[in-house]
Design a protein around this motif. Structure first.
Motif, PDB file in Angstrom:
ATOM      1  N   PRO B 254      92.069  17.889  55.220  1.00 47.37           N
ATOM      2  CA  PRO B 254      91.807  17.586  56.631  1.00 47.37           C
ATOM      3  C   PRO B 254      92.216  16.156  56.940  1.00 47.37           C
ATOM      4  O   PRO B 254      92.065  15.270  56.101  1.00 47.37           O
ATOM      5  N   SER B 255      92.759  15.960  58.120  1.00 44.29           N
ATOM      6  CA  SER B 255      93.187  14.610  58.502  1.00 44.29           C
ATOM      7  C   SER B 255      92.767  14.332  59.935  1.00 44.29           C
ATOM      8  O   SER B 255      93.052  15.088  60.843  1.00 44.29           O
ATOM      9  N   ARG B 256      92.053  13.221  60.119  1.00 49.94           N
ATOM     10  CA  ARG B 256      91.628  12.785  61.448  1.00 49.94           C
ATOM     11  C   ARG B 256      92.811  12.400  62.331  1.00 49.94           C
ATOM     12  O   ARG B 256      92.753  12.487  63.529  1.00 49.94           O
ATOM     13  N   HIS B 257      93.848  11.876  61.672  1.00 50.16           N
ATOM     14  CA  HIS B 257      94.953  11.289  62.432  1.00 50.16           C
ATOM     15  C   HIS B 257      96.199  12.135  62.301  1.00 50.16           C
ATOM     16  O   HIS B 257      96.582  12.509  61.192  1.00 50.16           O
ATOM     17  N   LYS B 258      96.803  12.444  63.434  1.00 54.97           N
ATOM     18  CA  LYS B 258      98.022  13.229  63.420  1.00 54.97           C
ATOM     19  C   LYS B 258      99.005  12.602  64.409  1.00 54.97           C
ATOM     20  O   LYS B 258      98.639  11.731  65.188  1.00 54.97           O
ATOM     21  N   GLN B 259     100.225  13.111  64.356  1.00 55.38           N
ATOM     22  CA  GLN B 259     101.231  12.567  65.251  1.00 55.38           C
ATOM     23  C   GLN B 259     101.383  13.455  66.468  1.00 55.38           C
ATOM     24  O   GLN B 259     101.473  14.675  66.351  1.00 55.38           O
ATOM     25  N   ALA B 260     101.453  12.822  67.632  1.00 59.00           N
ATOM     26  CA  ALA B 260     101.631  13.595  68.861  1.00 59.00           C
ATOM     27  C   ALA B 260     103.098  13.910  69.097  1.00 59.00           C
ATOM     28  O   ALA B 260     103.427  14.698  69.977  1.00 59.00           O
ATOM     29  N   ASN B 261     103.974  13.283  68.309  1.00 58.18           N
ATOM     30  CA  ASN B 261     105.422  13.483  68.438  1.00 58.18           C
ATOM     31  C   ASN B 261     105.944  13.179  69.832  1.00 58.18           C
ATOM     32  O   ASN B 261     106.773  13.882  70.378  1.00 58.18           O
ATOM     33  N   THR B 262     105.377  12.135  70.403  1.00 55.63           N
ATOM     34  CA  THR B 262     105.888  11.642  71.671  1.00 55.63           C
ATOM     35  C   THR B 262     105.651  10.137  71.681  1.00 55.63           C
ATOM     36  O   THR B 262     104.896   9.631  70.857  1.00 55.63           O
ATOM     37  N   GLY B 263     106.304   9.437  72.583  1.00 58.08           N
ATOM     38  CA  GLY B 263     106.248   7.978  72.513  1.00 58.08           C
ATOM     39  C   GLY B 263     105.693   7.332  73.766  1.00 58.08           C
ATOM     40  O   GLY B 263     105.425   7.985  74.771  1.00 58.08           O
ATOM     41  N   PHE B 264     105.496   6.016  73.676  1.00 57.22           N
ATOM     42  CA  PHE B 264     105.094   5.237  74.859  1.00 57.22           C
ATOM     43  C   PHE B 264     105.661   3.838  74.705  1.00 57.22           C
ATOM     44  O   PHE B 264     106.021   3.415  73.606  1.00 57.22           O
ATOM     45  N   SER B 265     105.754   3.133  75.822  1.00 60.13           N
ATOM     46  CA  SER B 265     106.110   1.730  75.750  1.00 60.13           C
ATOM     47  C   SER B 265     105.248   0.949  76.727  1.00 60.13           C
ATOM     48  O   SER B 265     104.602   1.533  77.602  1.00 60.13           O
ATOM     49  N   SER B 266     105.222  -0.344  76.541  1.00 61.81           N
ATOM     50  CA  SER B 266     104.331  -1.201  77.315  1.00 61.81           C
ATOM     51  C   SER B 266     105.125  -2.354  77.886  1.00 61.81           C
ATOM     52  O   SER B 266     106.027  -2.877  77.231  1.00 61.81           O
ATOM     53  N   THR B 267     104.793  -2.735  79.113  1.00 63.77           N
ATOM     54  CA  THR B 267     105.499  -3.852  79.725  1.00 63.77           C
ATOM     55  C   THR B 267     104.597  -4.498  80.772  1.00 63.77           C
ATOM     56  O   THR B 267     103.581  -3.927  81.161  1.00 63.77           O
ATOM     57  N   PHE B 268     104.957  -5.695  81.204  1.00 60.68           N
ATOM     58  CA  PHE B 268     104.212  -6.336  82.280  1.00 60.68           C
ATOM     59  C   PHE B 268     105.033  -6.319  83.553  1.00 60.68           C
ATOM     60  O   PHE B 268     106.231  -6.600  83.525  1.00 60.68           O
ATOM     61  N   LEU B 269     104.406  -5.976  84.667  1.00 57.22           N
ATOM     62  CA  LEU B 269     105.091  -6.005  85.946  1.00 57.22           C
ATOM     63  C   LEU B 269     105.350  -7.462  86.329  1.00 57.22           C
ATOM     64  O   LEU B 269     104.516  -8.329  86.094  1.00 57.22           O
ATOM     65  N   THR B 270     106.518  -7.717  86.922  1.00 55.17           N
ATOM     66  CA  THR B 270     106.817  -9.084  87.354  1.00 55.17           C
ATOM     67  C   THR B 270     106.748  -9.184  88.879  1.00 55.17           C
ATOM     68  O   THR B 270     107.023  -8.206  89.560  1.00 55.17           O
ATOM     69  N   GLY B 423      83.100  10.506  68.475  1.00 60.49           N
ATOM     70  CA  GLY B 423      82.251  11.320  67.618  1.00 60.49           C
ATOM     71  C   GLY B 423      82.951  11.690  66.323  1.00 60.49           C
ATOM     72  O   GLY B 423      84.179  11.565  66.210  1.00 60.49           O
ATOM     73  N   PRO B 424      82.198  12.135  65.342  1.00 63.84           N
ATOM     74  CA  PRO B 424      82.779  12.421  64.027  1.00 63.84           C
ATOM     75  C   PRO B 424      83.745  13.610  64.028  1.00 63.84           C
ATOM     76  O   PRO B 424      84.527  13.754  63.107  1.00 63.84           O
ATOM     77  N   ARG B 425      83.723  14.432  65.065  1.00 62.86           N
ATOM     78  CA  ARG B 425      84.604  15.607  65.078  1.00 62.86           C
ATOM     79  C   ARG B 425      85.891  15.351  65.851  1.00 62.86           C
ATOM     80  O   ARG B 425      86.571  16.280  66.259  1.00 62.86           O
ATOM     81  N   THR B 426      86.210  14.100  66.091  1.00 57.16           N
ATOM     82  CA  THR B 426      87.365  13.807  66.941  1.00 57.16           C
ATOM     83  C   THR B 426      88.657  13.779  66.138  1.00 57.16           C
ATOM     84  O   THR B 426      88.724  13.211  65.044  1.00 57.16           O
ATOM     85  N   LEU B 427      89.681  14.402  66.707  1.00 61.63           N
ATOM     86  CA  LEU B 427      91.031  14.353  66.138  1.00 61.63           C
ATOM     87  C   LEU B 427      91.859  13.380  66.959  1.00 61.63           C
ATOM     88  O   LEU B 427      91.849  13.436  68.183  1.00 61.63           O
ATOM     89  N   PHE B 428      92.574  12.479  66.280  1.00 59.44           N
ATOM     90  CA  PHE B 428      93.402  11.502  66.987  1.00 59.44           C
ATOM     91  C   PHE B 428      94.876  11.867  66.835  1.00 59.44           C
ATOM     92  O   PHE B 428      95.377  11.950  65.718  1.00 59.44           O
ATOM     93  N   TRP B 429      95.527  12.090  67.953  1.00 61.13           N
ATOM     94  CA  TRP B 429      96.974  12.378  67.948  1.00 61.13           C
ATOM     95  C   TRP B 429      97.685  11.141  68.478  1.00 61.13           C
ATOM     96  O   TRP B 429      97.585  10.809  69.648  1.00 61.13           O
ATOM     97  N   HIS B 430      98.425  10.481  67.598  1.00 67.50           N
ATOM     98  CA  HIS B 430      98.972   9.170  67.954  1.00 67.50           C
ATOM     99  C   HIS B 430     100.351   9.247  68.565  1.00 67.50           C
ATOM    100  O   HIS B 430     101.211   9.984  68.080  1.00 67.50           O
ATOM    101  N   LEU B 431     100.536   8.435  69.615  1.00 68.50           N
ATOM    102  CA  LEU B 431     101.856   8.293  70.217  1.00 68.50           C
ATOM    103  C   LEU B 431     102.610   7.165  69.514  1.00 68.50           C
ATOM    104  O   LEU B 431     102.002   6.167  69.127  1.00 68.50           O
ATOM    105  N   ASP B 432     103.923   7.355  69.355  1.00 65.62           N
ATOM    106  CA  ASP B 432     104.723   6.329  68.688  1.00 65.62           C
ATOM    107  C   ASP B 432     105.046   5.219  69.671  1.00 65.62           C
ATOM    108  O   ASP B 432     105.597   5.477  70.737  1.00 65.62           O
ATOM    109  N   PRO B 433     104.747   3.964  69.303  1.00 65.75           N
ATOM    110  CA  PRO B 433     105.149   2.860  70.182  1.00 65.75           C
ATOM    111  C   PRO B 433     106.661   2.666  70.117  1.00 65.75           C
ATOM    112  O   PRO B 433     107.242   2.668  69.041  1.00 65.75           O
TER     113      PRO B 433
END
Lengths: 453, 501
Positions: B254-270, B423-433
């Motif tokens: 069992p693994s709490r952490h999995k990959q969401a197989n999708t990405g995100f990026s971050s920026t600041f508005l100017t 909670g202890p039953r949570t699954l985390f699906w991580h987005l790739d930065p």
């Protein structure tokens, strides 16, 4: 009408829109007050006691100081009880309306202040009712700055009403009421303490109708002790005792309820704060520089060993507003003196935002009609134009800093704040000069009015 | 000391098992495109004396570093952290240890880079311990983006001055994508884990005589009854010095952490001004679990103290909805809303936000905007300072099925700052930065206007003069009034004066 109202408020999208617009037209301080009120009237979730549950929404079980940056007396949070969820069970109508209760209250306080100003003008300046209303209406009630500040939810309107009531009570010789209002005002916002010396100085035996007594007892003696004896009149003693008792009782009650939080946030905060966020004060940029320099030694500029004006900023401020202006002016014209005191206090303060301008604006209807600014319109317009222009310059620089990210601290903001300071000093000089020129109506305030009772 | 080295590769990157050679205490083969994880398990007595001293005063200590360079994660190591140095720490309960460890921990951290920590008491933020028990008491973060200082420290301790091979081995850590140090009093061992993202890795491992080395070469495997919270792997395991050839293996965990197989990026508005808005571009609005399990997209922001979020501003549902945010789920305390940067000791704050995803039939990208505020910073020459914010960790938090348990697995990673908030039953699906074009770093920032020291030399003098002049002018006017009329009731205006006006 009722059906129209119910249609409006049963439509979720309309209420949504109304709520959104209200939110946009709301001062950040109002959110702080209402949050604080919500905290005050919410029961601590850890120990719900069933016996008190029925009235739990009526009792201040929480602390307003749970809201960060709430720096006011808990009384203000109490006044905003109708805006809290706890009040919803007790009040009819939709909550979105009651959420604006505070704004209504503050605007009502503006009206109350206006009514008191009219009363002062009529009874102590000999103006006719319509004429008094005209002045108060033009200068205070219809003043866009006043209306905007109060309806956006800033509590300064309450102070305006309190201070106007204080002046009215003093001129009416209602000493106990004046003492109570003075104590309450200082508890509410500290700064009204500057009025105490002016009121005390004004309240001499002659003015209070004790001329004969004075003459009989020690008219010929001019020794210090005799002067002191003449100074300590029963009215002054009553005023001092009542105001101190009110102030002390309110503080004791609030300390008993909220302990150190109350002291820290209502009073001590103003001593220890670093006023670095840009504001109109001439000291502002200097304070930013000094507070940063204090963190890193050696100081980046050569000011380390030199004279530090910011550390003695209270000296010119208090010397003018508490000692010199009351001394010279109080017996001549109490209202104009209180205006000059407030003007000096705000001008020389280490923090200054536009809400503080309301503190002195409340006195303007009493001063302007007979002032040199009114009698010489070009002078008056010049003063107004300079006052507005210096602020506009500052605001423009502030906008560039805050939203465009340009470093306008120096020289832009700094010069603008110094220019604004000098303009204010010049206007203050004009107000003070007017104290020495007695107009025909001013002397009326020195005669005792006929009491209706 | 024990070492476990695991290569995890995609099926298509597999190498011929016959090309692997095991001779004595060495395994070698062709280079392989894979993720590599090295895990060292150490006893306390194998550590430098100062570290032993510190751990004796600690109940739990997790130091986690994540690289600002984007990397591809596959397999069980999909959990993400904001780039930089994170410390999660629980001191021993008794007060005496508390005082001593105050000093020791920051001393150690300062060896890892330009760490500003003065003491856990002053610089660390407190984590909530009311909701779920499995989180440490204190948290600290510092934007350390380079492990050179750390590697030098380790080499000094671990390698003999003449041992070039030892140095080379540790030098590779400078290129690592993440580095974890974990200790707790219950297991009483230290685990140091370094991870290199998916790339070509040379395949050559030697085991020193002093310790046991296990090498795994694994690839994903999906047996028929694999649950959504499990990971299946297959591959070869070799214990160097014991096995003469790699042994095949296949297992699921069992693994709490999995990959969401999708990405995100971050920026600041100017323009950023003093109130920058962080914009998150999320590539897909589709939750990773299709079945009727509850999923919500979250962003954990790690904000150095220069910049902060106002929890009261993030309290208004209408405002939040307009920014594609659902709610502020957690903000570390305290966050002073007024203090300038230069008077603060605390490291900064972490903020957990739930994002609201537009509901559409097909996959669609969207943005969420997070309003933030800059503190005043120290005056500088030139009137400009900078701020940097590491990419947040963005993940879907999904409720695993009733009764799901996550017993500790060989690849388990806990105490990441956000897992304790769920909670202890949570699954985390991580987005790739994904780094923004024109940048190779997962760090965004901008300029902060500050007072320009070049233009502030005369501020003290000129302000003083102006205040004195203003004061003198007012006093002069008062004096004129006093000289004319005294302090008493004003005399009636003379007729002549009146005419002049």
């Amino acid at each position: 009408m009722a059906s129209l109202l119910s249609t409006v408020f049963s439509s979720p999208s309309l209420v949504f829109t109304a709520a959104f617009l209200l939110r946009a037209y709301t001062d950040i301080d109002y959110l702080v007050f209402t949050d604080a009120a919500r905290f005050t009237f919410s029961s601590p979730s850890s120990s719900p006691s069933p016996s008190s549950s029925r009235f739990s929404g009526l009792l201040p079980q929480g602390s307003p100081y749970d809201r960060e940056t709430y720096r006011y007396t808990p009384l203000l949070a109490y006044l905003l009880w109708p805006t809290t969820p706890a009040a919803a069970a007790w009040l009819p109508g939709p909550r979105v309306l009651w959420a604006s209760w505070g704004k209504v209250l503050f605007a009502a306080a503006d009206l109350a202040a206006g009514w008191l100003l009219v009363a002062v003008l009529r009874r102590h300046r000999g103006l006719s009712g319509p004429r008094a209303l005209q002045y108060v209406g033009a200068i205070w009630l219809l003043n866009p700055m006043v209306a905007t500040i109060s309806t956006r939810g800033s509590s300064e309107g309450l102070l305006g009403a309190l201070v106007a009531a204080l002046l009215w009570a003093v001129l009416e010789r209602r000493v106990v009421l004046a003492g109570f209002l003075l104590g309450l005002g200082v508890h509410f916002k500290i700064y009204p303490f500057i009025y105490a010396p002016a009121i005390v100085w004004w309240m001499d035996a002659e003015r209070m109708g004790r001329r004969s007594q004075r003459n009989s007892s020690s008219s010929s003696s001019n020794s210090l002790l005799a002067k002191l004896q003449r100074f300590v009149t029963p009215e002054r003693v009553v005023l001092a005792l009542v105001s101190l008792a009110t102030f002390a009782a309110l503080n004791a009650a609030m300390y008993a309820l909220y302990g150190h939080d109350f002291l820290q946030h209502t009073f001590l905060h103003h001593v220890t704060r670093i006023d670095h966020r840009h504001n109109f004060s001439p000291y502002n940029v200097l304070l930013y520089l000094a507070s940063a320099a204090a963190q890193q030694l050696p100081a980046p500029t050569g000011g380390a060993g030199g004279f530090k004006i910011e550390s003695v900023a209270f000296v010119p401020q208090l010397l003018l507003s508490v000692v010199l202006i009351p001394l010279v002016g109080a017996k001549k014209d109490l209202a104009a003196t209180m205006l000059a005191q407030t003007f000096a206090f705000v001008t020389f303060n280490k923090v200054c935002t536009s809400q503080y301008f309301l503190w002195y604006m409340v006195f303007l209807p009493l001063y302007l009609p007979n002032s040199s600014l009114n009698r010489r319109p070009r002078l008056g317009l010049a003063a107004l134009a300079l006052w507005v222009a210096a602020q506009a310059a500052w605001l423009q620089q502030g906008y560039e800093l805050e939203f465009l990210g340009r470093s306008t601290f120096a020289p832009g903001l700094w010069w603008a704040s110094l220019a604004f300071f000098l303009v204010n000093c010049w206007i203050l000089g004009l107000i003070i000069s007017d104290l020495g020129i007695t107009s025909s109506t001013v002397s009326i305030s020195s005669t005792k009015p006929k009491r209706k009772t | 000391m024990r070492q476990r080295t695991t290569f995890f590769h995609r099926n298509e990157d597999a190498i011929d098992p016959a090309s692997l050679q095991v001779s004595g205490r060495t395994l070698s083969g062709p280079s392989i495109k894979a993720v590599r994880e090295d895990r060292f398990t150490l006893g306390l007595d194998e550590l430098p004396a100062e570290l032993q001293e510190l751990l004796r005063l600690s109940q739990e200590l997790y130091i986690r570093w994540a690289s600002p360079v984007p990397y591809q994660a596959i397999g069980p190591w999909s959990s993400r952290l904001s780039p930089g140095l994170h410390v999660f720490y629980t001191p021993q309960a008794d007060a005496k240890a508390n005082v001593a460890s105050d000093h020791e921990l920051c001393l150690l951290l300062r060896r890892l880079g330009s760490v500003e920590c003065s003491s856990p008491h002053k610089s660390f933020s407190r984590l909530p311990n009311d909701r779920f028990s499995h989180s440490t008491a204190l948290e600290y973060y510092q934007p350390v983006y380079d492990l050179s200082n750390f590697v030098e420290y380790v080499v000094q301790y671990a390698c003999a001055p003449s041992d070039a091979e030892c140095k080379t081995r540790f030098d590779a850590v400078k290129q690592a994508s993440s580095l974890d140090f974990s200790y707790d009093t219950i297991s009483h061992v230290v685990k140091v884990t370094s991870l290199w993202g998916r790339q070509h890795q040379p395949l050559s491992i030697s085991a020193p005589a002093s310790h046991r080395v296990e090498v795994g070469l694994l690839t994903p495997n999906e047996p028929p009854h694999l649950e959504q919270h499990e990971i299946g792997v297959t591959g070869l395991l070799t214990v160097l010095g014991e096995d003469s050839k790699p042994a095949p293996t296949m297992f699921t965990f069992p693994s709490r952490h999995k990959q969401a197989n999708t990405g995100f990026s971050s920026t600041f508005l100017t323009p950023t001004g003093l109130h920058p808005t962080m914009q998150l571009h999320i590539d897909s609005n589709q939750p990773p679990m299709e079945e009727d399990s509850y999923c919500a997209l979250h962003a954990l922001l790690t904000l150095p103290r220069t910049i902060f979020a106002d929890k009261y501003q993030l309290d208004d549902p209408l405002f939040l909805a307009s920014k594609n945010l659902t709610a502020l789920r957690y903000i570390s305390q305290p966050v002073d809303l007024e203090a300038p940067d230069y008077v603060m000791d605390i490291w900064g704050s972490s903020v957990l936000l739930e994002l609201s995803t537009p509901v559409t039939e097909s996959k669609e990208g969207f943005t969420a905007e997070i309003p933030l505020h800059l503190r005043y910073q120290s005056p500088q020459h030139g009137g400009e300072s900078t701020f940097e914010v590491p990419y947040p960790a963005v993940f879907w938090a999904c409720a695993a099925e009733e009764g799901t348990k996550f017993p500790s697995s060989p690849f388990d990673r806990i105490n990441l700052g956000y897992d304790g908030l769920f909670g202890p039953r949570t699954l985390f699906w991580h987005l790739d930065p994904v780094a923004k074009s024109g940048s190779d770093q997962l760090v965004v920032g901008g300029k902060v206007p500050v007072l320009d020291l070049d233009k502030s030399r005369s501020i003290n003098t000129v302000t003083s003069i102006v205040v004195v002049v203003g004061f003198a002018w007012v006093v002069y006017r008062l004096l004129m009034v006093y000289l004319r009329t005294g302090y008493g009731v004003a005399q009636p205006v003379k007729a002549a004066e009146k005419k002049q006006q």
